[in-house]
Design a protein around this motif. Sequence first.
Motif: not given
Length: 406
Positions: A320-349
């Motif tokens: 599940s790409i979606l649930m992986a990208n909404r994982d706290d292990a990737l970034t804090p507060n993953p269920d909000i949109v925040d373009a100012d968060r620290e860059p992360v290596s998501d798996v969206g692509f």
Amino acid sequence: MGQDIGQLAPLLREPPNFKLRTNCDPHEDNFELRAHGPLFRIVGEASAQLGRDYVWQAFGYEVVRRILGDHENFTTRPRFTHAESGARIEPQFVGQISTYDPPEHTRLRKMLTPEFTVRRIRQMEPAIQDLIGDRLDMMEAAGPSADLQREFADPIGAGVLCELLGIPRDDRREFVRRLRRNVDLSRGLKARAADSAAFNRYLDNLITRQRKDPGEGLLGMLAQAHGDNITDEELKGLCMALILGGVETVAGMIGFGVVALLDNPDQIPLFFAGREKADRVVTELVRYLSPVQGPNPRLAIKDVVIDGQLIKAGDYVLCSILMANRDDALTPNPDIVDADREPVSDVGFGHGIHYCVGAALARAMLRITYQALWRRFPGLRLAVPIGEVKYRNAFVDCPDQVPVTW
């Protein structure tokens, strides 16, 4: 590595509407399933379709990233069994690079990569901007309201693909009509089969023409640069892979992105705060929305232990790409949109050898699209409550209607 490898997670029934969302969020059943851990077993429609008593479901970011990046232990080859490790790609999947393993994958990927360089993308930008401008003109003339998905997002997603492939302008209306009917899962199998046959005949004729008189699109470039080193079937397969992986995905990201941005209006001004900020908004939207929720199933070709679980050779894993990208292990507060968060290596692509070859083009196109839309309609807003936005039954998550006004 955590628990004993023989201690498998309990079997779970696949929830209803497993892929559906609530607004821009994952379906609530997904959050309930996440309580079972980053990797667990399920039974239901998915396992039956793959001919298995169960399949593994990967939700955790670290687990998903590891599986997607491990082409030595997992394959994406369809209907592949451990005993058939030397089997050839089945005819209907020839050229569809997402189903290939090295070395065949490496060969085709090297052919495709030059068509997605920064230079090539910049060459396409004027055509993309013209396409977007034409759609905005039509919306404005018919306004002050529109179905943004059908009148804007869908035509742009298909139009950019036509430009990329080099579809002749006189063919584009019919090409897109056939394409849309072919990926509409709400239509019966018989109707879709007829459209698929007609679509395949068109592609065969197009490739024949490109062989004789190569154009400046991707098909012409590949035919000219590689000649007999790439077959007609491989060209058609690459074309289908780009269609399936690009059109609905881009159209979905445009529509979903507009809905998410209207729900988080503080992010919109960042598109006009410099190129870096604009790119970060796009990156955050890709992480947050992840329109390709699940990539091709991975099939274990060896026994492998992941997160303390034994995945046996012959087991399928759904990531599940979606649930992986909404994982706290990737970034804090993953269920909000925040373009100012620290860059992360998501798996969206994606990740690993099957990382989306067109990711840079998609990002550039999304940035240009969002900027142009809000320049033209700074007062854009949803014409219905966010919970009433309708979603379509397609290969990837995509809104069916996004009513807006301005």
